[in-house]
Design an enzyme around this catalytic site. Structure first.
Site, PDB file in Angstrom:
ATOM      1  N   PRO A  89      -5.889 -10.786   9.852  1.00 32.98           N
ATOM      2  CA  PRO A  89      -7.455 -11.141  10.225  1.00 32.98           C
ATOM      3  C   PRO A  89      -7.596 -12.082  11.534  1.00 32.98           C
ATOM      4  O   PRO A  89      -8.486 -12.417  11.659  1.00 32.98           O
ATOM      5  CB  PRO A  89      -7.390 -12.061   8.309  1.00 32.98           C
ATOM      6  CG  PRO A  89      -6.292 -12.433   7.981  1.00 32.98           C
ATOM      7  CD  PRO A  89      -5.231 -11.055   8.949  1.00 32.98           C
ATOM      8  N   GLU A 116       1.204 -14.286   1.804  1.00 33.55           N
ATOM      9  CA  GLU A 116       0.701 -15.368   2.731  1.00 33.55           C
ATOM     10  C   GLU A 116       0.592 -15.056   4.654  1.00 33.55           C
ATOM     11  O   GLU A 116       0.426 -15.699   4.993  1.00 33.55           O
ATOM     12  CB  GLU A 116       0.942 -16.462   2.662  1.00 33.55           C
ATOM     13  CG  GLU A 116       0.677 -17.140   1.456  1.00 33.55           C
ATOM     14  CD  GLU A 116      -0.514 -16.475   0.666  1.00 33.55           C
ATOM     15  OE1 GLU A 116      -0.308 -16.012  -0.077  1.00 33.55           O
ATOM     16  OE2 GLU A 116      -1.541 -17.046   1.155  1.00 33.55           O
ATOM     17  N   ARG A 154      -6.369  10.580  16.207  1.00 37.08           N
ATOM     18  CA  ARG A 154      -7.630  11.915  16.879  1.00 37.08           C
ATOM     19  C   ARG A 154      -7.736  12.565  18.022  1.00 37.08           C
ATOM     20  O   ARG A 154      -8.385  13.351  18.671  1.00 37.08           O
ATOM     21  CB  ARG A 154      -8.452  10.922  15.854  1.00 37.08           C
ATOM     22  CG  ARG A 154      -8.602  11.458  14.801  1.00 37.08           C
ATOM     23  CD  ARG A 154     -10.165  10.863  14.013  1.00 37.08           C
ATOM     24  NE  ARG A 154     -11.587  10.939  14.241  1.00 37.08           N
ATOM     25  CZ  ARG A 154     -12.223  12.736  13.983  1.00 37.08           C
ATOM     26  NH1 ARG A 154     -11.384  13.555  12.887  1.00 37.08           N
ATOM     27  NH2 ARG A 154     -12.899  13.209  14.514  1.00 37.08           N
ATOM     28  N   ASP A 169     -17.061  14.028  20.026  1.00 36.01           N
ATOM     29  CA  ASP A 169     -17.501  13.693  21.143  1.00 36.01           C
ATOM     30  C   ASP A 169     -18.808  12.806  20.705  1.00 36.01           C
ATOM     31  O   ASP A 169     -19.080  11.876  20.891  1.00 36.01           O
ATOM     32  CB  ASP A 169     -17.879  14.612  21.924  1.00 36.01           C
ATOM     33  CG  ASP A 169     -16.581  15.411  22.738  1.00 36.01           C
ATOM     34  OD1 ASP A 169     -16.241  15.646  22.887  1.00 36.01           O
ATOM     35  OD2 ASP A 169     -15.350  14.440  22.731  1.00 36.01           O
TER      36      ASP A 169
HETATM   37  C1  4FN Z   1     -10.859 -12.196   7.135  1.00 35.42           C
HETATM   38  C2  4FN Z   1     -11.388 -13.717   6.382  1.00 35.42           C
HETATM   39  C3  4FN Z   1     -11.639 -13.348   5.078  1.00 35.42           C
HETATM   40  C4  4FN Z   1     -11.877 -14.993   6.803  1.00 35.42           C
HETATM   41  C5  4FN Z   1      -9.537 -13.972   5.677  1.00 35.42           C
HETATM   42  C6  4FN Z   1      -9.046 -15.286   5.801  1.00 35.42           C
HETATM   43  C7  4FN Z   1      -7.802 -15.268   5.867  1.00 35.42           C
HETATM   44  C8  4FN Z   1      -6.610 -14.641   5.710  1.00 35.42           C
HETATM   45  C9  4FN Z   1      -7.179 -13.590   4.912  1.00 35.42           C
HETATM   46  C10 4FN Z   1      -6.539 -11.651   4.113  1.00 35.42           C
HETATM   47  O1  4FN Z   1      -6.663 -10.821   3.659  1.00 35.42           O
HETATM   48  N1  4FN Z   1      -5.154 -12.688   4.331  1.00 35.42           N
HETATM   49  C11 4FN Z   1      -4.722 -11.600   3.743  1.00 35.42           C
HETATM   50  C12 4FN Z   1      -3.522 -10.263   4.649  1.00 35.42           C
HETATM   51  N2  4FN Z   1      -4.780  -9.699   5.655  1.00 35.42           N
HETATM   52  C13 4FN Z   1      -4.842  -9.049   6.595  1.00 35.42           C
HETATM   53  O2  4FN Z   1      -3.851  -8.500   6.746  1.00 35.42           O
HETATM   54  C14 4FN Z   1      -6.407  -8.060   7.056  1.00 35.42           C
HETATM   55  C15 4FN Z   1      -6.962  -8.968   6.579  1.00 35.42           C
HETATM   56  C16 4FN Z   1      -8.557  -8.181   7.092  1.00 35.42           C
HETATM   57  C17 4FN Z   1      -8.462  -7.283   8.521  1.00 35.42           C
HETATM   58  C18 4FN Z   1      -6.682  -7.280   8.779  1.00 35.42           C
HETATM   59  N3  4FN Z   1      -7.088  -5.816   9.651  1.00 35.42           N
HETATM   60  O3  4FN Z   1      -5.982  -5.913   9.787  1.00 35.42           O
HETATM   61  C19 4FN Z   1      -4.547  -6.642   8.217  1.00 35.42           C
HETATM   62  C20 4FN Z   1      -5.817  -7.339   7.770  1.00 35.42           C
HETATM   63  C21 4FN Z   1      -2.617  -9.446   3.846  1.00 35.42           C
HETATM   64  C22 4FN Z   1      -1.456 -10.368   3.158  1.00 35.42           C
HETATM   65  C23 4FN Z   1      -0.734 -10.752   5.055  1.00 35.42           C
HETATM   66  C24 4FN Z   1      -1.217 -11.980   5.284  1.00 35.42           C
HETATM   67  C25 4FN Z   1      -2.574 -11.410   5.422  1.00 35.42           C
HETATM   68  C26 4FN Z   1      -9.033 -12.717   5.773  1.00 35.42           C
END
Ligand code: 4FN
Length: 247
Positions: A89, A116, A154, A169
């Protein structure tokens, strides 16, 4: 292209890459996808991959050493250099431009967080870049990895047939506009009739209508994708006309 995914749930990646275009590309050897589970590289009889966070607080943190050994094994599996991309995130939002950049690489390694997250020292030492697929809370990075695998595959030469390439495209378009409405049988339906222009056989008028609908929808729904300044004069006229016709 070779993609290695470091994840506690490799079966998830295998499933999501077994279907449709991506599955076919893998069969054709256009995508070489490998899953690596840090648990297979965790020492001790509990094979720990996570532990409690220093400083207290809820949840667990993914440990450095199992990830380090797992990444080393993944890197050693192929001589080609590979960026290590952490799906996070905190990452840069994924865009089609980024997808095109990644699709041109011979190889990449995707790291998926759980719990986490990952010990910051591992990210600082081993991660090339962080990418996010959007601003919402997820349970793991695997969906982000699956998105990248799909979008990048893709674009591999030979992955799409002619119709699929044409569709790609049209999605990517010169300006990256939203798609126009689509219709198929029946022409008349209780929920409305297909716009006459689409049944007129007038291909110039059809192309014009579709372009106008894409421009109007992009302006209405995703003005952030529309750079009006860089619109051609023809597109500007189409958009002005469509706006004028709005109720
Ligand atoms: C964005 C927001 C709401 C402010 C936010 C703020 C703090 C934490 C999270 C969250 O979701 N933590 C959990 C976690 N998420 C992700 O991996 C993840 C989330 C979103 C888009 C992603 N793209 O790739 C990976 C992504 C999965 C468990 C391991 C820690 C990361 C979200």
């Amino acid at each position: 292209m070779r993609i290695d995914v470091i994840t506690l749930f490799p079966e998830f990646m295998a499933q999501s890459a077994a279907l449709g275009v991506v599955g076919r590309a893998a069969e054709r050897g256009l995508l070489d996808l490998h899953g690596w589970n840090p648990r297979d590289y965790a020492e001790g009889n509990y094979r720990r991959v996570d532990d409690r966070p220093f400083g207290g607080g809820p949840g667990m943190v993914m440990l450095i050493e199992p990830l380090r050994a797992c990444l080393a094994a993944a890197k050693a599996a192929d001589p080609a250099p590979a960026p290590v991309i952490y799906l996070s995130p905190q990452g840069k939002p994924l865009t089609q431009a980024k997808v095109r950049e990644l699709a041109a690489l011979p190889r990449m390694i995707l790291l998926c967080g759980r719990y986490e997250g990952v010990d910051e020292r591992f990210l600082a030492a081993e991660v090339t870049e962080e990418i996010s697929i959007g601003d919402y809370v997820l349970s793991g990075g695997e969906l982000g990895a699956a998105v990248i695998v799909d979008a990048v595959t893709r674009l591999q030469e030979g992955a799409l047939n002619d119709a699929e390439s044409a569709a790609q495209d049209s999605f990517e378009g010169p300006q990256g506009l939203l798609d126009c409405p689509h219709f198929s049988q029946p022409a008349q339906h209780e929920w409305g009739d297909v716009p006459d222009v689409l049944r007129s056989g007038n291909h110039a008028a059809i192309a014009r209508w579709r372009r106008q609908q894409s421009l109007l929808r992009t302006w209405l729904r995703r003005p952030d994708l529309l750079d009006e300044a860089s619109l051609s004069k023809a597109d500007r006229i189409l958009l002005d006309q469509a706006r004028a016709e709005l109720p």
